[in-house]
Design an enzyme around this catalytic site. Sequence first.
Site, PDB file in Angstrom:
ATOM      1  N   ALA A  15       0.862  -1.133  -0.194  1.00 42.94           N
ATOM      2  CA  ALA A  15       0.052   0.034  -0.078  1.00 42.94           C
ATOM      3  C   ALA A  15       0.987   1.318  -0.129  1.00 42.94           C
ATOM      4  CB  ALA A  15      -0.948  -0.168   1.224  1.00 42.94           C
ATOM      5  N   ASP A 233      -1.384 -10.403  -1.943  1.00 42.62           N
ATOM      6  CA  ASP A 233      -0.068 -10.474  -1.115  1.00 42.62           C
ATOM      7  C   ASP A 233      -0.105 -11.288  -0.090  1.00 42.62           C
ATOM      8  OD1 ASP A 233      -1.533  -8.738   0.282  1.00 42.62           O
ATOM      9  OD2 ASP A 233       0.040  -7.047  -0.239  1.00 42.62           O
TER      10      ASP A 233
END
Length: 478
Positions: A15, A233
């Site tokens: 992120a 992920d």
Amino acid sequence: MSASVKSYAAVDLGASSGRVMVGRVGPDSLELTEAHRFVNRPVRVPEGLRWDILSLYGGVLDGLKAAGQVDSVGIDSWAVDYGLLDADGALLANPVHYRDSRTEGVAQKVWATVPASELYAATGLQYAPFNTLYQLVADRLTGAQRLLLIPDLLTYWLTGEQGTELTNASTTQLIDPRTRGWSYDIAERVGIDLDLFAPLRQPGDPAGLLRPAVLEETGLRGPVPVTAVGSHDTASAVAAVPASGERFAYICTGTWSLAGLELDAPVLTEESRAANFTNELGLDGTVRYLRNIMGLWLLQECVRAWGDPDLGELLLEAAKVPALRSVVDASDPVFLSPGRMPERIAEACRASGQPVPVSPAEVTRCILDSLALAHRKAVEEAQRLADHPVDVVHVVGGGTRNALLCQLTADACGLPVVAGPTEAAALGNVLVQARAHGLVRDLAGGRELLTRTQPITRYEPQGDTARWRAAQARLAGA
């Protein structure tokens, strides 16, 4: 390099940053090096918060160039977000960031059509305001002919081929975790056309070859295959948990903490829904039964607000602060958006009648105690709801660098914590590629290789868990 050693490029997008790692895998070796790291900086424009997807793609290309010749490429990233393409395959707009406000109140509108209990029983996904289903209901899909989740979008730009990788698709709230296929009933009832999605791919499936233009820009010699990995992920990170047997819990730490179990079947009970556990799909028919916890986002935002002080010194000072003086609910949506994080933590402590942390060290200790408490609660409840006891907690990801958080988690859970590897998502990405090319036999074989080759630290629980139970009761208002 030995002919029996292969090189794999793992594109791992988080992120706040992206990286291209190179994994070199042999029968008894696994080495990971960083080829290129780049910033992932979302942009706030008049219409809302957006991902700078072109900058990310540029970072991927730069990373592949820095990686040098590889035998395959795999991409993983965060979940739920997507790009929309027109009939010619062109991107219509920058993908919307999951922290954008457009989904506020959307879940309640969806539940008026499909009650929350029915939605959970069909898809097994925990409530989060940014789930792809809610984003799609909020979105204007005018002109959109195809939807590609972030790793699939980048794979499409690299290869020209479109697909939807399953582990990431399972976070859309449109997959039935029992059949591991689309939930057509749910999609129809909420008005989502599943034809928007490209065909499903499994981890390990071929995802095309690098296009000639990509080969030219990166300097790689073709053909270079792209392999579908656990493109969520967390799926890749869980694949890199160096566990043996089944009696383990895991916590994937980073911006988020994902705490839970690896199961053979989903848990779709109403009690599980009420506890806000999710059933996401993993490798080899597994289910990632876990809870999302706000994670080190809380500390990252505070550090940013404080002008980026030295984190090591800050953690040393935090270790001197009395334990469990003040705690907050690390899963509270009030902490989801960026900005004013130290003040919001102080406000939460004040509202619950606890001492208000003032100094950066006090706020940091409050955050780490709160995360350890949230880890304890998630591991404890997951065992009970799934009827799946554990003997050890594996912590993987960026949080493994935070020794204080690892020790506090061991203390809170009353269980040994095995910390490492740090780059779990990239290693899981590499292992799926290596397995697809015959260098690793199966998931257990990959984990065994990790245990032999990667640095791992063990933390034994210290003290009595009674004080953690008391803090948990205090937080619950008991």
